[in-house]
Design a protein around this motif. Structure first.
Motif, PDB file in Angstrom:
ATOM      1  N   ALA A  35     110.790  11.641  58.440  1.00 35.32           N
ATOM      2  CA  ALA A  35     110.461  10.776  57.093  1.00 35.32           C
ATOM      3  C   ALA A  35     109.337   9.796  57.725  1.00 35.32           C
ATOM      4  CB  ALA A  35     111.652   9.914  56.822  1.00 35.32           C
ATOM      5  N   PHE A  36     108.128  10.042  56.761  1.00 33.43           N
ATOM      6  CA  PHE A  36     106.965   9.424  56.762  1.00 33.43           C
ATOM      7  C   PHE A  36     106.630   8.476  55.731  1.00 33.43           C
ATOM      8  CE2 PHE A  36     106.745  12.967  59.524  1.00 33.43           C
ATOM      9  CZ  PHE A  36     105.708  12.693  60.723  1.00 33.43           C
ATOM     10  N   LEU A  37     106.874   7.249  56.007  1.00 32.68           N
ATOM     11  CA  LEU A  37     106.859   6.200  54.928  1.00 32.68           C
ATOM     12  C   LEU A  37     105.391   5.579  54.779  1.00 32.68           C
ATOM     13  CD1 LEU A  37     110.048   4.267  55.620  1.00 32.68           C
ATOM     14  CD2 LEU A  37     109.869   5.954  53.992  1.00 32.68           C
ATOM     15  N   PHE A  96     108.426   9.446  46.353  1.00 40.62           N
ATOM     16  CA  PHE A  96     109.446   9.500  47.067  1.00 40.62           C
ATOM     17  C   PHE A  96     110.181   7.833  46.650  1.00 40.62           C
ATOM     18  CE2 PHE A  96     111.522   7.768  50.840  1.00 40.62           C
ATOM     19  CZ  PHE A  96     112.337   8.866  51.107  1.00 40.62           C
ATOM     20  N   ALA A  97     111.561   8.290  46.213  1.00 34.26           N
ATOM     21  CA  ALA A  97     112.265   6.970  45.712  1.00 34.26           C
ATOM     22  C   ALA A  97     112.923   6.442  46.952  1.00 34.26           C
ATOM     23  CB  ALA A  97     113.297   7.553  44.705  1.00 34.26           C
ATOM     24  N   LEU A  98     112.452   5.246  47.412  1.00 30.65           N
ATOM     25  CA  LEU A  98     112.974   4.461  48.414  1.00 30.65           C
ATOM     26  C   LEU A  98     114.481   4.748  48.813  1.00 30.65           C
ATOM     27  CD1 LEU A  98     110.868   1.437  48.316  1.00 30.65           C
ATOM     28  CD2 LEU A  98     110.565   3.406  49.962  1.00 30.65           C
ATOM     29  N   PRO A  99     115.400   4.427  47.613  1.00 26.58           N
ATOM     30  CA  PRO A  99     116.844   4.614  48.323  1.00 26.58           C
ATOM     31  C   PRO A  99     117.321   6.078  48.837  1.00 26.58           C
ATOM     32  CG  PRO A  99     116.476   3.612  45.883  1.00 26.58           C
ATOM     33  CD  PRO A  99     115.210   4.186  46.458  1.00 26.58           C
ATOM     34  N   GLU A 100     116.263   6.888  48.684  1.00 23.90           N
ATOM     35  CA  GLU A 100     116.633   8.139  49.200  1.00 23.90           C
ATOM     36  C   GLU A 100     116.844   8.209  50.790  1.00 23.90           C
ATOM     37  OE1 GLU A 100     114.870  11.699  47.819  1.00 23.90           O
ATOM     38  OE2 GLU A 100     115.218  11.216  45.609  1.00 23.90           O
ATOM     39  N   LEU A 101     115.799   7.252  51.467  1.00 23.51           N
ATOM     40  CA  LEU A 101     115.955   7.246  53.044  1.00 23.51           C
ATOM     41  C   LEU A 101     117.218   6.601  53.377  1.00 23.51           C
ATOM     42  CD1 LEU A 101     114.343   7.771  55.602  1.00 23.51           C
ATOM     43  CD2 LEU A 101     113.712   5.297  55.440  1.00 23.51           C
ATOM     44  N   LYS A 102     117.602   5.600  52.824  1.00 22.59           N
ATOM     45  CA  LYS A 102     118.940   5.104  52.904  1.00 22.59           C
ATOM     46  C   LYS A 102     120.093   6.152  52.917  1.00 22.59           C
ATOM     47  CE  LYS A 102     122.393   1.601  51.974  1.00 22.59           C
ATOM     48  NZ  LYS A 102     122.823   0.249  51.035  1.00 22.59           N
ATOM     49  N   ALA A 103     119.978   6.875  51.490  1.00 22.54           N
ATOM     50  CA  ALA A 103     120.844   8.009  51.740  1.00 22.54           C
ATOM     51  C   ALA A 103     120.680   8.991  52.588  1.00 22.54           C
ATOM     52  CB  ALA A 103     120.945   8.582  49.989  1.00 22.54           C
ATOM     53  N   GLU A 104     119.591   9.220  53.202  1.00 22.39           N
ATOM     54  CA  GLU A 104     119.393  10.281  54.109  1.00 22.39           C
ATOM     55  C   GLU A 104     120.086   9.946  55.445  1.00 22.39           C
ATOM     56  OE1 GLU A 104     117.384  13.837  55.648  1.00 22.39           O
ATOM     57  OE2 GLU A 104     117.078  13.026  53.867  1.00 22.39           O
ATOM     58  N   ASP A 109     123.055  12.334  61.880  1.00 24.02           N
ATOM     59  CA  ASP A 109     124.194  12.017  62.842  1.00 24.02           C
ATOM     60  C   ASP A 109     123.610  10.841  63.533  1.00 24.02           C
ATOM     61  OD1 ASP A 109     125.972  14.224  62.904  1.00 24.02           O
ATOM     62  OD2 ASP A 109     124.317  15.274  63.531  1.00 24.02           O
ATOM     63  N   VAL A 110     122.058  10.513  63.694  1.00 23.53           N
ATOM     64  CA  VAL A 110     121.574   9.359  64.240  1.00 23.53           C
ATOM     65  C   VAL A 110     119.889   9.205  63.664  1.00 23.53           C
ATOM     66  CG1 VAL A 110     120.659  10.614  66.120  1.00 23.53           C
ATOM     67  CG2 VAL A 110     121.012   8.527  66.506  1.00 23.53           C
ATOM     68  N   LEU A 111     119.700   8.015  63.584  1.00 25.48           N
ATOM     69  CA  LEU A 111     118.246   7.593  63.258  1.00 25.48           C
ATOM     70  C   LEU A 111     117.649   7.051  64.478  1.00 25.48           C
ATOM     71  CD1 LEU A 111     116.001   6.733  61.114  1.00 25.48           C
ATOM     72  CD2 LEU A 111     117.200   4.661  60.869  1.00 25.48           C
ATOM     73  N   VAL A 112     116.287   7.547  64.709  1.00 23.03           N
ATOM     74  CA  VAL A 112     115.719   7.119  65.720  1.00 23.03           C
ATOM     75  C   VAL A 112     114.414   6.402  65.241  1.00 23.03           C
ATOM     76  CG1 VAL A 112     114.262   7.973  67.836  1.00 23.03           C
ATOM     77  CG2 VAL A 112     116.599   9.024  67.322  1.00 23.03           C
ATOM     78  N   ILE A 113     114.046   5.395  65.512  1.00 25.83           N
ATOM     79  CA  ILE A 113     112.892   4.722  65.347  1.00 25.83           C
ATOM     80  C   ILE A 113     112.094   4.033  66.382  1.00 25.83           C
ATOM     81  CG2 ILE A 113     113.714   4.206  62.715  1.00 25.83           C
ATOM     82  CD1 ILE A 113     114.283   1.416  63.658  1.00 25.83           C
ATOM     83  N   GLY A 114     110.831   3.892  66.290  1.00 23.35           N
ATOM     84  CA  GLY A 114     110.133   3.374  67.285  1.00 23.35           C
ATOM     85  C   GLY A 114     109.826   2.017  67.104  1.00 23.35           C
TER      86      GLY A 114
END
Length: 273
Positions: A35-37, A96-104, A109-114
Motif C-alpha cells: 500500500a503506497f500512500l 484512494f479513500a483513506l479509511p480503506e487502509l484501516k479496513a485493509e 494477518d500482520v502490518l509491516v511498516i518501516g
C-alpha cells in the motif's frame, strides 16, 4: 499462508520493511500487499478517516512525488518477482479513500511498516499518526528499522496484563516458525512487587509455544533503563502489548514503544485488542 500488508509513505521506500517481509516469506510463503500512500495522505491518515463517515479525498501530491511513488511501486513489484513472492499492489491511488487502509488491516494477518520513514518529517520523534497506526490497526503491527539483523531471539514483554498476554499469543499463532528460537519472557516490576504475576499460568502457556524459554525479572526503572537494556541485545525481536492498562503497561508503552522504536535498532511486534 499469511497475508502481509506493507504500508509505505509513497515517496520513501522502506528497504527494511520489505526485507522483513521477504525473510518471513522465505520461512513460510505469504501474500504480500503493498500500500503506497502519497505523503499528504500518510500524514493525515487516521485523523481524516475518523472525521469522515463517507468517502473522502485529500489533495494530490506534487507531480515529482507522484513520479517517485510510481518508481517505488515498480521497485516493489520487481523485488517481489525477483524473490518469488506472491504480491498485490493498491491501485487507483489518487482516488484512494483513506479509511480503506484501516479496513485493509482488518483483512490482513500482520502490518509491516518501516519505522524511520514515518519519522522523517518530524525530526525523529514518534509522530502522532504512527502512534495512531499502532493503536488503531486491526491486526498486529511489526515496526522495522532500515538496518537490523533478522531476529534470532525473541523478547516477550510481560507485565501480567491482558494486553501483554494477548500480544504473546498473537505472536506465537502468527509466527510459529520463530517460536523455536531462544526466547526471554521479561517481567519488569514496580518497587516492592518482585514476583511474576500469575507465574504458573503464564509459564504453562508460553512454554507450550516457545521451546527454548527463559523467564527473567528486571529490577529497573522502565522509563529510564528498559530501552537501553533491550537495544543492547542483538538480533532480537521485541513483542509488546502496546496498549495495556496497568501501571507497568503504561510505563512500557512510554519507554518501549516510543524509545525502542525511535532507536531504530530492533523490530518491534505490537498487538492489542
Amino acid at each position: 499462508m499469511k497475508k502481509i500488508l506493507l504500508a509505505f509513505d509513497g515517496t520513501h521506500f522502506s528497504n527494511g520493511a520489505f526485507q522483513f517481509a521477504r525473510e518471513l516469506n522465505e520461512l513460510e510463503p505469504a501474500l504480500v500487499t503493498g500500500a503506497f500512500l502519497p505523503q499528504a495522505q500518510a500524514a493525515n491518515l487516521w485523523s481524516y478517516a475518523d472525521g469522515m463517515s463517507g468517502p473522502m479525498f485529500v489533495p494530490l501530491v506534487e507531480e515529482r512525488n507522484t513520479e517517485v511513488m510510481k518508481e517505488n511501486m515498480t521497485k516493489f513489484e520487481t523485488l517481489c518477482r525477483r524473490n518469488g513472492m506472491e504480491y498485490r499492489v493498491h491501485e487507483d491511488l489518487y482516488d484512494f479513500a483513506l479509511p480503506e487502509l484501516k479496513a485493509e488491516t482488518r483483512f490482513a494477518d500482520v502490518l509491516v511498516i518501516g519505522s524511520e520513514v514515518f519519522y522523517e518529517n518530524l525530526g525523529g520523534k514518534l509522530n502522532e499518526y504512527l502512534q495512531d497506526i499502532l493503536h488503531r490497526s486491526e491486526c498486529p503491527v511489526v515496526v522495522v528499522p532500515e538496518k537490523y539483523n533478522f531476529p534470532k531471539t525473541n523478547i516477550l514483554c510481560y507485565d501480567g496484563s491482558e494486553s501483554s498476554v494477548y500480544a504473546i499469543k498473537q505472536f506465537a499463532y502468527l509466527f510459529p516458525e520463530l517460536t523455536k528460537q531462544p526466547t526471554l519472557l521479561v517481567y519488569i516490576h514496580e518497587d516492592g512487587k518482585n514476583e511474576f504475576p500469575q507465574q504458573v499460568n503464564i509459564e504453562e502457556l508460553v512454554s507450550r509455544h516457545f521451546s527454548d524459554l527463559t523467564l527473567m525479572k528486571l529490577d529497573m526503572s522502565p522509563e529510564k533503563y528498559f530501552s537501553t537494556w533491550i537495544n543492547n541485545r542483538e538480533s532480537a525481536l521485541v513483542v509488546s502489548g502496546a496498549f495495556g492498562r496497568s501501571a507497568i503497561s503504561q510505563l512500557i508503552r512510554k519507554s518501549l514503544v516510543k524509545d525502542v522504536i525511535a532507536e531504530h535498532k530492533l523490530p518491534v511486534f505490537i498487538a492489542h485488542r
